[in-house]
Design a protein around this motif. Structure first.
Motif, mmCIF file in Angstrom:
data_model
loop_
_atom_site.group_PDB
_atom_site.id
_atom_site.type_symbol
_atom_site.label_atom_id
_atom_site.label_comp_id
_atom_site.label_asym_id
_atom_site.label_seq_id
_atom_site.Cartn_x
_atom_site.Cartn_y
_atom_site.Cartn_z
ATOM 1 N N ASP A 262 -23.715 46.172 54.521
ATOM 2 C CA ASP A 262 -22.782 45.053 54.415
ATOM 3 C C ASP A 262 -21.402 45.463 54.935
ATOM 4 O OD1 ASP A 262 -24.546 43.247 53.407
ATOM 5 O OD2 ASP A 262 -23.913 43.416 51.318
ATOM 6 N N ASP B 174 -20.605 36.621 43.239
ATOM 7 C CA ASP B 174 -21.904 36.819 42.586
ATOM 8 C C ASP B 174 -22.990 37.224 43.571
ATOM 9 O OD1 ASP B 174 -20.944 36.068 39.990
ATOM 10 O OD2 ASP B 174 -20.880 33.999 40.717
ATOM 11 N N LEU B 175 -22.576 37.688 44.759
ATOM 12 C CA LEU B 175 -23.538 38.100 45.780
ATOM 13 C C LEU B 175 -23.786 39.599 45.671
ATOM 14 C CD1 LEU B 175 -25.018 36.701 48.176
ATOM 15 C CD2 LEU B 175 -23.205 37.604 49.641
ATOM 16 N N PRO B 176 -25.035 40.046 45.363
ATOM 17 C CA PRO B 176 -25.308 41.494 45.274
ATOM 18 C C PRO B 176 -25.090 42.167 46.634
ATOM 19 C CG PRO B 176 -27.074 40.222 44.267
ATOM 20 C CD PRO B 176 -26.218 39.240 45.013
ATOM 21 N N LEU B 177 -24.440 43.303 46.623
ATOM 22 C CA LEU B 177 -24.132 44.023 47.854
ATOM 23 C C LEU B 177 -25.359 44.775 48.351
ATOM 24 C CD1 LEU B 177 -20.606 45.431 46.935
ATOM 25 C CD2 LEU B 177 -21.128 43.456 48.372
ATOM 26 N N ARG C 192 -18.064 31.982 47.824
ATOM 27 C CA ARG C 192 -18.856 32.366 46.653
ATOM 28 C C ARG C 192 -19.415 33.775 46.798
ATOM 29 N NH1 ARG C 192 -18.885 28.270 43.325
ATOM 30 N NH2 ARG C 192 -18.664 26.142 44.132
ATOM 31 N N ARG D 278 -25.079 45.744 43.186
ATOM 32 C CA ARG D 278 -24.115 45.201 42.234
ATOM 33 C C ARG D 278 -23.261 44.137 42.920
ATOM 34 N NH1 ARG D 278 -20.999 50.161 39.643
ATOM 35 N NH2 ARG D 278 -20.304 48.514 38.233
ATOM 36 N N THR D 279 -22.748 43.190 42.144
ATOM 37 C CA THR D 279 -21.920 42.128 42.701
ATOM 38 C C THR D 279 -20.448 42.543 42.684
ATOM 39 O OG1 THR D 279 -21.533 41.027 40.585
ATOM 40 C CG2 THR D 279 -23.542 40.421 41.797
ATOM 41 N N LEU D 280 -19.656 41.812 43.472
ATOM 42 C CA LEU D 280 -18.214 42.079 43.500
ATOM 43 C C LEU D 280 -17.592 41.818 42.130
ATOM 44 C CD1 LEU D 280 -17.285 40.499 46.962
ATOM 45 C CD2 LEU D 280 -17.427 42.928 46.402
ATOM 46 N N ARG D 281 -18.144 40.824 41.428
ATOM 47 C CA ARG D 281 -17.623 40.548 40.095
ATOM 48 C C ARG D 281 -17.897 41.734 39.156
ATOM 49 N NH1 ARG D 281 -16.418 35.624 38.466
ATOM 50 N NH2 ARG D 281 -17.955 34.601 39.803
ATOM 51 N N GLU D 282 -19.074 42.344 39.296
ATOM 52 C CA GLU D 282 -19.449 43.470 38.428
ATOM 53 C C GLU D 282 -18.597 44.707 38.722
ATOM 54 O OE1 GLU D 282 -24.196 42.396 37.754
ATOM 55 O OE2 GLU D 282 -23.584 43.844 39.293
#
Length: 589
Positions: free
Chosen positions: A363, A356-359, A353, A325-329
């Motif tokens: 990480d 929108d980077l999937p974790l 940016r 999932r992305t940070l935005r999600e």
């Protein structure tokens, strides 16, 4: 003295060596060698450290420090004058150690928030507490002793405010000198705590190479950003930017909340690709002006943590439900109150940016936000916080108990209860109320200060028992002559010299009989000579072991013997002359 001046060995180790020497040489009886560790001063200092930690942990210190910061503004000299004045007035009506118990944590908090080295404030605070100890009859045990000795011998009766001419002069002149000139003689070394925090922050900034992505921009008058919140400005959504700090009216707001309304004149410290923004003329569209960068294009000097805001590394746990999932999600900022400054993946940092980077599993996230949010993250099963030790979790729900403990100490001290007992009662309230745990109470005590005080007490006993102290006093008196003013000067000089090596009560008991004998021999009033002895108890500023108050600031301030001498010598010389002028005027021969 040589060992302390060289600074090659820790001061507490030197003090313990002194204890062993005077005990093994039989300069004090063996049963008295360790009496210092059971002295009221040691008990009072230990209890005050516990009380100070409780006040800090519950937010009481911040509450007490806020008016001081607001009144002093951005002026260091004004802050110094306010601190010294407040300490002097408080010390005029309560024990010096109790005064330090109230103001030491407040001073450290103000220093941290104003980014002033504690070394620039703690010694002046101790000076003011010492001067205030001469303000009134109830300000300290030496004052009571002097008054009692004069009354018992039928020589004079001193009232509550008969000490004011002497004490107020010392406080006003001492404060004026320190604010105008003396502050330049103070060391500017950061505290050990600040050094550790700085080293940690520097390591993280270098590791994630954040300085390559930081720049500063200004909001001009007429900008479309004026009046908008950070969330409404859409910095992150449109351009992948992160605002890490807002500089407003000279103050830096770290990890600003997304509902913060922007104003004209605000300077924003932003993380992002400046080159891409300049090429796309994005700054103009946003309504920002790029701030002038230093020669060579270096990033702005900015602290990413401080006060209630910290930075920390965390990583996704192996069974985290956030993988993919992305940070935005996941909306981490709303969920935890923390901002992701950078991400560590496959051995390199990713800084722009990120939303929108999937974790992925493994990480690492560099997070910025309030310490309370960082503490809460530790209990989140999706994250592992990679810090072995975090600042203690605040307990604002115990604020009332901390303030009650402070009130208990002040009331008991004003009522005449010994300060060791009053401070111990306050520390008991702090621990029993749960403001801090018993383990935290033990960690709160500066044990080096305790060893330093306990180890130096036998030296004062040895000086007194062997007659060295009286020998020094009488030798000085033999030199100066027998006119009233010359005898007064000799007595004051002798008391100041001797007072640097013994407790103020012991000094009073030693020098008071000499003072009264001098007055009787000269056929003049004993009061000015008694006041000279009292003045000497406030002029022993050149060594840390001359008084528990001077010792108390040594560890938190990181001071060495040379710092006491360099800062205190001109002040002692000035006040020596002032006291010699004031005593005959206020207390005639």
């Amino acid at each position: 003295m040589v060992a302390l001046a060289l600074g090659r060995w820790p001061a507490d180790l030197t003090a313990f060596a002194v204890l062993l020497v005077v005990a093994l040489a039989r300069l004090v009886p063996p049963e008295q060698a360790f009496a210092g560790f059971g002295s009221p001063a040691v008990a009072a200092v230990a209890a005050i450290f516990v009380l100070s930690t409780g006040l800090e942990r519950t937010g009481a210190v911040a509450l007490l420090a806020r008016p001081l910061r607001l009144v002093s503004g951005r002026s260091y000299q004004r802050l110094l004058a306010l601190l010294m004045g407040l300490a002097g007035v408080l010390a005029g009506f309560m024990n010096n150690l109790a005064t330090m118990g109230v103001l030491l944590p407040v001073t450290l908090t103000v220093a941290h928030r104003r980014r002033i080295s504690p070394t620039r404030l703690l010694l002046p605070l101790a000076y003011a507490a010492r001067f205030g100890g001469n303000l009134t009859l109830v300000a300290g045990p030496s004052n009571v002793l002097i008054a009692a000795i004069l009354q018992e011998r039928g020589l004079a009766h001193l009232g509550l405010f008969d000490f004011v001419p002497l004490g107020l002069t010392m406080l006003v002149v001492g404060t004026a000198w320190t604010v105008a000139v003396g502050w330049r003689l103070l060391p500017a070394r950061p505290s050990e705590e600040l050094l550790r925090a700085t080293r940690r922050r520097t390591r993280l900034v270098r590791l994630y190479r954040l300085s390559e992505r930081l720049f500063e921009a200004r909001i001009p008058a007429g900008s479309p950003l004026v009046g908008k919140t950070i969330e409404q400005s859409e910095f992150g959504r449109a351009y992948g930017l992160t605002i890490v700090a807002v500089v407003r009216d000279g103050r830096q707001l770290l990890a600003p909340p997304k509902d913060l309304a922007l104003r004209a004149g605000d300077r924003l410290v932003i993380e992002g690709r400046l080159e891409e923004l300049l090429e796309a003329e994005a700054l103009e569209r946003l309504g920002l002006e790029l701030a002038a960068r230093s020669e060579g294009g270096a990033a702005p000097e900015v602290a990413l943590d401080g006060g209630d805001v910290g930075i920390v590394e965390a990583m996704l746990s192996p069974r985290s439900g956030l993988v993919g999932r992305t940070l935005r999600e996941i909306n981490l900022r709303d969920r935890s109150g923390l901002t992701v400054l950078a991400l560590w993946r496959e051995g390199r940092p990713v800084r722009t940016r990120l939303a929108d980077l999937p974790l992925q599993v493994g990480d690492g996230l560099l997070l910025q936000g309030p310490w309370r949010a960082i503490h809460a993250l530790r209990s989140d099963p999706d994250f592992i916080v990679l810090e072995a030790e975090l600042p203690a979790e605040p307990r604002p729900q115990k604020l009332a108990y901390a303030l009650a403990a402070l009130g208990v100490m002040i009331v008991l001290a004003l009522a005449g209860v010994p300060i060791a007992l009053a401070a111990a009662a306050a520390a008991g309230v702090i621990v029993l109320s749960g403001a801090i745990t018993p383990e935290e109470a033990y960690r709160a005590i500066h044990w080096r200060s305790i060893v330093l005080i306990g180890g130096m007490v036998p030296l004062g006993l040895a000086l007194e028992r062997t007659g060295v102290a009286r020998l020094v006093a009488e030798a000085l008196l033999a030199v100066v002559g027998r006119t009233p003013l010359a005898a007064l000067a000799g007595l004051l000089a002798a008391a100041v010299v001797v007072g640097h090596f013994m407790d103020s009560v012991a000094l009073t008991l030693l020098m008071a009989p000499i003072a009264l004998d001098l007055a009787a021999t000269l056929g003049v009033s004993p009061v000015p000579f008694a006041m000279a002895v009292l003045a000497a108890t406030g002029l022993t500023l050149l060594t840390p072991f001359s008084n528990a108050v001077m010792l108390m600031v040594m560890a938190p301030g990181g001071y060495r013997l040379q710092h006491y001498v360099r800062s205190g010598l001109p002040l002692v010389g000035l006040l020596f002359l002032v006291v010699l002028a004031v005593i005959p005027l206020a207390y005639p021969f």
